[in-house]
Design a protein around this motif. Structure first.
Motif, PDB file in Angstrom:
ATOM      1  N   VAL A   1       0.841  -1.199   0.000  1.00  0.00           N
ATOM      2  CA  VAL A   1       0.000   0.000   0.000  1.00  0.00           C
ATOM      3  C   VAL A   1       0.876   1.250   0.000  1.00  0.00           C
ATOM      4  CG1 VAL A   1      -1.714   1.294   1.324  1.00  0.00           C
ATOM      5  CG2 VAL A   1      -1.895  -1.188   1.130  1.00  0.00           C
ATOM      6  N   LYS A   2       1.934   1.232   0.807  1.00  0.00           N
ATOM      7  CA  LYS A   2       2.827   2.391   0.881  1.00  0.00           C
ATOM      8  C   LYS A   2       3.505   2.642  -0.465  1.00  0.00           C
ATOM      9  CE  LYS A   2       6.040   4.364   4.144  1.00  0.00           C
ATOM     10  NZ  LYS A   2       6.783   4.107   5.374  1.00  0.00           N
ATOM     11  N   LEU A   3       3.944   1.579  -1.126  1.00  0.00           N
ATOM     12  CA  LEU A   3       4.562   1.722  -2.442  1.00  0.00           C
ATOM     13  C   LEU A   3       3.557   2.232  -3.474  1.00  0.00           C
ATOM     14  CD1 LEU A   3       6.734  -1.512  -2.575  1.00  0.00           C
ATOM     15  CD2 LEU A   3       7.542   0.828  -2.316  1.00  0.00           C
ATOM     16  N   ALA A   4       2.323   1.748  -3.403  1.00  0.00           N
ATOM     17  CA  ALA A   4       1.294   2.191  -4.343  1.00  0.00           C
ATOM     18  C   ALA A   4       0.964   3.668  -4.139  1.00  0.00           C
ATOM     19  CB  ALA A   4       0.035   1.332  -4.173  1.00  0.00           C
ATOM     20  N   MET A   5       0.882   4.092  -2.875  1.00  0.00           N
ATOM     21  CA  MET A   5       0.600   5.504  -2.593  1.00  0.00           C
ATOM     22  C   MET A   5       1.736   6.390  -3.106  1.00  0.00           C
ATOM     23  SD  MET A   5      -2.284   5.807  -0.877  1.00  0.00           S
ATOM     24  CE  MET A   5      -2.268   7.071   0.362  1.00  0.00           C
ATOM     25  N   ARG A   6       2.976   5.955  -2.889  1.00  0.00           N
ATOM     26  CA  ARG A   6       4.129   6.725  -3.363  1.00  0.00           C
ATOM     27  C   ARG A   6       4.113   6.823  -4.883  1.00  0.00           C
ATOM     28  NH1 ARG A   6       9.268   4.127  -1.286  1.00  0.00           N
ATOM     29  NH2 ARG A   6       8.294   4.661   0.687  1.00  0.00           N
ATOM     30  N   ASN A   7       3.747   5.742  -5.546  1.00  0.00           N
ATOM     31  CA  ASN A   7       3.694   5.722  -7.001  1.00  0.00           C
ATOM     32  C   ASN A   7       2.592   6.644  -7.517  1.00  0.00           C
ATOM     33  OD1 ASN A   7       4.541   4.849  -9.517  1.00  0.00           O
ATOM     34  ND2 ASN A   7       3.051   3.194  -9.576  1.00  0.00           N
ATOM     35  N   MET A   8       1.434   6.674  -6.821  1.00  0.00           N
ATOM     36  CA  MET A   8       0.344   7.553  -7.245  1.00  0.00           C
ATOM     37  C   MET A   8       0.730   9.019  -7.111  1.00  0.00           C
ATOM     38  SD  MET A   8      -3.340   5.956  -6.239  1.00  0.00           S
ATOM     39  CE  MET A   8      -3.130   6.210  -4.506  1.00  0.00           C
ATOM     40  N   VAL A   9       1.487   9.343  -6.069  1.00  0.00           N
ATOM     41  CA  VAL A   9       1.907  10.732  -5.878  1.00  0.00           C
ATOM     42  C   VAL A   9       2.869  11.144  -6.987  1.00  0.00           C
ATOM     43  CG1 VAL A   9       3.224  12.265  -4.364  1.00  0.00           C
ATOM     44  CG2 VAL A   9       1.500  10.754  -3.405  1.00  0.00           C
ATOM     45  N   ARG A  10       3.731  10.226  -7.380  1.00  0.00           N
ATOM     46  CA  ARG A  10       4.700  10.546  -8.450  1.00  0.00           C
ATOM     47  C   ARG A  10       4.018  10.710  -9.796  1.00  0.00           C
ATOM     48  NH1 ARG A  10       9.076   6.049  -7.058  1.00  0.00           N
ATOM     49  NH2 ARG A  10       9.958   6.991  -5.187  1.00  0.00           N
ATOM     50  N   LYS A  11       2.986   9.927 -10.065  1.00  0.00           N
ATOM     51  CA  LYS A  11       2.338   9.920 -11.384  1.00  0.00           C
ATOM     52  C   LYS A  11       0.895  10.395 -11.248  1.00  0.00           C
ATOM     53  CE  LYS A  11       5.123   6.075 -12.981  1.00  0.00           C
ATOM     54  NZ  LYS A  11       5.114   4.750 -13.592  1.00  0.00           N
ATOM     55  N   LYS A  12       0.723  11.638 -10.832  1.00  0.00           N
ATOM     56  CA  LYS A  12      -0.615  12.167 -10.560  1.00  0.00           C
ATOM     57  C   LYS A  12      -1.523  12.095 -11.781  1.00  0.00           C
ATOM     58  CE  LYS A  12       0.957  15.352  -7.100  1.00  0.00           C
ATOM     59  NZ  LYS A  12       1.443  16.676  -6.864  1.00  0.00           N
ATOM     60  N   GLY A  13      -1.062  12.608 -12.913  1.00  0.00           N
ATOM     61  CA  GLY A  13      -1.900  12.676 -14.104  1.00  0.00           C
ATOM     62  C   GLY A  13      -2.365  11.312 -14.568  1.00  0.00           C
ATOM     63  N   GLN A  14      -1.457  10.366 -14.606  1.00  0.00           N
ATOM     64  CA  GLN A  14      -1.797   9.030 -15.075  1.00  0.00           C
ATOM     65  C   GLN A  14      -2.758   8.347 -14.102  1.00  0.00           C
ATOM     66  OE1 GLN A  14       1.544   6.407 -15.478  1.00  0.00           O
ATOM     67  NE2 GLN A  14       0.423   4.975 -16.756  1.00  0.00           N
ATOM     68  N   SER A  15      -2.534   8.527 -12.811  1.00  0.00           N
ATOM     69  CA  SER A  15      -3.419   7.919 -11.817  1.00  0.00           C
ATOM     70  C   SER A  15      -4.822   8.488 -11.912  1.00  0.00           C
ATOM     71  CB  SER A  15      -2.873   8.144 -10.407  1.00  0.00           C
ATOM     72  OG  SER A  15      -1.648   7.480 -10.245  1.00  0.00           O
ATOM     73  N   LEU A  16      -4.927   9.801 -12.059  1.00  0.00           N
ATOM     74  CA  LEU A  16      -6.249  10.423 -12.172  1.00  0.00           C
ATOM     75  C   LEU A  16      -6.960   9.983 -13.444  1.00  0.00           C
ATOM     76  CD1 LEU A  16      -5.509  14.034 -10.941  1.00  0.00           C
ATOM     77  CD2 LEU A  16      -6.897  12.304  -9.809  1.00  0.00           C
TER      78      LEU A  16
ATOM     79  N   HIS B   1      -6.581   7.134 -15.077  1.00  0.00           N
ATOM     80  CA  HIS B   1      -7.026   5.757 -14.906  1.00  0.00           C
ATOM     81  C   HIS B   1      -8.225   5.674 -13.955  1.00  0.00           C
ATOM     82  CE1 HIS B   1      -2.900   3.992 -16.211  1.00  0.00           C
ATOM     83  NE2 HIS B   1      -3.635   4.389 -17.219  1.00  0.00           N
ATOM     84  N   PHE B   2      -8.220   6.502 -12.908  1.00  0.00           N
ATOM     85  CA  PHE B   2      -9.345   6.519 -11.978  1.00  0.00           C
ATOM     86  C   PHE B   2     -10.628   6.929 -12.689  1.00  0.00           C
ATOM     87  CE2 PHE B   2     -12.042   8.991  -9.082  1.00  0.00           C
ATOM     88  CZ  PHE B   2     -12.393   7.993  -8.183  1.00  0.00           C
ATOM     89  N   PHE B   3     -10.565   8.014 -13.475  1.00  0.00           N
ATOM     90  CA  PHE B   3     -11.763   8.490 -14.158  1.00  0.00           C
ATOM     91  C   PHE B   3     -12.211   7.523 -15.257  1.00  0.00           C
ATOM     92  CE2 PHE B   3     -10.421  12.719 -12.481  1.00  0.00           C
ATOM     93  CZ  PHE B   3     -11.500  12.877 -11.629  1.00  0.00           C
ATOM     94  N   LEU B   4     -11.278   6.905 -15.962  1.00  0.00           N
ATOM     95  CA  LEU B   4     -11.660   5.906 -16.965  1.00  0.00           C
ATOM     96  C   LEU B   4     -12.341   4.710 -16.312  1.00  0.00           C
ATOM     97  CD1 LEU B   4      -8.598   5.856 -19.404  1.00  0.00           C
ATOM     98  CD2 LEU B   4     -10.928   6.563 -19.922  1.00  0.00           C
ATOM     99  N   THR B   5     -11.822   4.283 -15.175  1.00  0.00           N
ATOM    100  CA  THR B   5     -12.428   3.167 -14.452  1.00  0.00           C
ATOM    101  C   THR B   5     -13.821   3.531 -13.966  1.00  0.00           C
ATOM    102  OG1 THR B   5     -10.242   2.439 -13.735  1.00  0.00           O
ATOM    103  CG2 THR B   5     -12.116   1.579 -12.514  1.00  0.00           C
ATOM    104  N   THR B   6     -13.975   4.742 -13.438  1.00  0.00           N
ATOM    105  CA  THR B   6     -15.275   5.195 -12.950  1.00  0.00           C
ATOM    106  C   THR B   6     -16.295   5.255 -14.086  1.00  0.00           C
ATOM    107  OG1 THR B   6     -14.160   6.513 -11.260  1.00  0.00           O
ATOM    108  CG2 THR B   6     -16.457   7.065 -11.735  1.00  0.00           C
TER     109      THR B   6
END
Length: 63
Positions: free
Chosen positions: A26-41, A43-48
């Motif tokens: 979980v900690k690694l995933a959170m760190r990765n999301m912070v580094r790649k904000k645009g891509q994470s957002l 993917h989140f919106f596409l999934t939603t």
């Protein structure tokens, strides 16, 4: 600095690295999301949108 003290410092630093626990998934995933904000957002919106589309389509077919 003598050779033996250098060796002792190297051994103690290796022991610290070994005794330190590995970060959790979980900690690694959170760190990765912070580094790649645009891509994470994106993917989140596409999934939603995909999940909403699937649920609306399923409700339309089974009404």
């Amino acid at each position: 600095m003598s050779e033996s003290s250098k060796l002792e410092n190297a051994v103690s630093s290796e022991e610290e690295k070994v005794s330190e626990p590995r970060p959790s998934y979980v900690k690694l995933a959170m760190r990765n999301m912070v580094r790649k904000k645009g891509q994470s957002l994106k993917h989140f919106f596409l999934t939603t949108i995909g999940l909403l589309g699937f649920l609306i389509g399923l409700s339309y077919l089974t009404r």
